[in-house]
Design an enzyme around this catalytic site. Structure first.
Site, mmCIF file in Angstrom:
data_model
loop_
_atom_site.group_PDB
_atom_site.id
_atom_site.type_symbol
_atom_site.label_atom_id
_atom_site.label_comp_id
_atom_site.label_asym_id
_atom_site.label_seq_id
_atom_site.Cartn_x
_atom_site.Cartn_y
_atom_site.Cartn_z
ATOM 1 N N HIS A 190 -2.393 1.341 3.929
ATOM 2 C CA HIS A 190 -1.791 2.410 3.128
ATOM 3 C C HIS A 190 -2.135 3.779 3.727
ATOM 4 C CE1 HIS A 190 -0.759 3.684 -1.287
ATOM 5 N NE2 HIS A 190 0.150 4.065 -0.413
ATOM 6 N N GLU A 247 -2.177 -6.246 -2.007
ATOM 7 C CA GLU A 247 -3.343 -5.570 -2.596
ATOM 8 C C GLU A 247 -4.551 -6.493 -2.525
ATOM 9 O OE1 GLU A 247 -3.961 -2.601 -4.061
ATOM 10 O OE2 GLU A 247 -1.945 -1.730 -4.272
ATOM 11 N N ASP A 281 -6.914 3.878 1.706
ATOM 12 C CA ASP A 281 -7.150 2.441 1.601
ATOM 13 C C ASP A 281 -6.320 1.675 2.631
ATOM 14 O OD1 ASP A 281 -4.845 3.198 -0.156
ATOM 15 O OD2 ASP A 281 -4.771 1.049 -0.557
HETATM 16 ZN ZN LIG Z 1 -2.897 1.668 -1.655
#
Ligand SMILES: [Zn+2]
Length: 268
Positions: free
Chosen positions: A174, A136, A184
């Site tokens: 993603h 992330e 994203d």
């Molecule tokens: Zn994501």
């Protein structure tokens, strides 16, 4: 009096957030122990009308990840993301979080199944959480990714790719694994420069000027070949363009997009 009240509020807030991480840490240790225990014994199973026989082999190790999924957090700070991944009720997590200043935080062991991908597929892989590592990036989705952050990401990918022999085409976003559901990392993510460092794939931009498409070029088949789920073709096109032609994102393929698609296919 005013200051005392403020002090109490600050102390309460600090002890409360400390508690979140302590609870998360304790639960992590407990779950890891339970998982370890569950591996120790192979229980006999019933398959068809037979009960399986158990004879343990001593030759094994743990399975390794083969995909890396890159996300942006859509949150405003790393602290916010740490908290999201530490709280039980959110039911989401990621192996790594990379902050704007380049700080890398590991929240899960590489060999456990994180909860970052949700429903999605890449090629024939239909349980992405089981085969991937989630990274992330602290980014709200509208700002550029900082140099320090991308630099840390590159170093992390270098380590993971070498350690787990992750193929370049399996370093994806993603949005690539969940067309129509996720967008994203954003269009500002530097896929091209990442591929130039050896992570992820990119097409030969020189060839784009001269390439001619085969008359029978099947764009759906090409998207599928790269890894996209094409059950909704417009969504697959959107995800493909977000990754490979992010200046012109849409649900339609232009002549230029078709050429890019053809050239990307050659890199897989
Ligand atoms: Zn994501």
């Amino acid at each position: 009096m005013k200051y005392l009240r403020l002090l109490i509020i600050i102390t309460l807030f600090a002890s409360c957030s400390k508690n979140i991480y302590q609870v998360s840490k304790n639960t992590y240790h407990k779950k890891a122990k339970q998982l370890g225990k569950s591996l120790v014994k192979i229980a006999p199973d019933t398959i068809g009308n037979r009960t399986t026989k158990v004879i343990e082999s001593q030759n094994f190790n743990l399975r390794k990840p083969n995909i890396v999924v890159i996300h942006h957090t859509a949150q405003d700070s790393c602290m916010q993301t740490y908290k999201t991944f530490a709280l039980e009720r959110t039911q989401v997590s990621s192996h790594y979080v990379i902050c704007d200043d380049g700080t890398i935080t590991q929240m899960l062991h590489d060999l456990v199944r994180g909860w970052h991908a949700g429903n999605g597929s890449w090629g024939k892989n239909t349980d992405i959480n089981s085969s991937s590592i989630g990274i992330e990036l602290d980014n709200n989705g509208t700002e550029p990714f900082s140099y320090a952050q991308i630099n840390s990401l590159t170093s992390l990918l270098e380590k993971l790719s070498t350690k787990y022999k992750i193929p370049a085409q399996n370093i994806i976003g993603h949005s690539d694994i969940a067309p129509g559901r996720k967008t994203d990392p954003s269009a500002l993510f530097p896929w091209k420069s990442l591929a130039e460092s050896g992570f992820g794939i990119w097409y030969d931009e020189e060839d784009l000027k001269t390439v001619t498409l085969p008359v029978d070029f099947d764009t759906t088949l090409a998207l599928k070949y790269i890894g996209y789920n094409t059950s909704n073709i417009k969504n697959a096109i959107y995800s493909f363009k977000l990754h490979f032609n992010s200046d012109e994102v849409s649900h339609e393929l232009s002549e230029k997009d078709k050429k890019i698609l053809f050239l990307v296919m050659k890199e897989v």
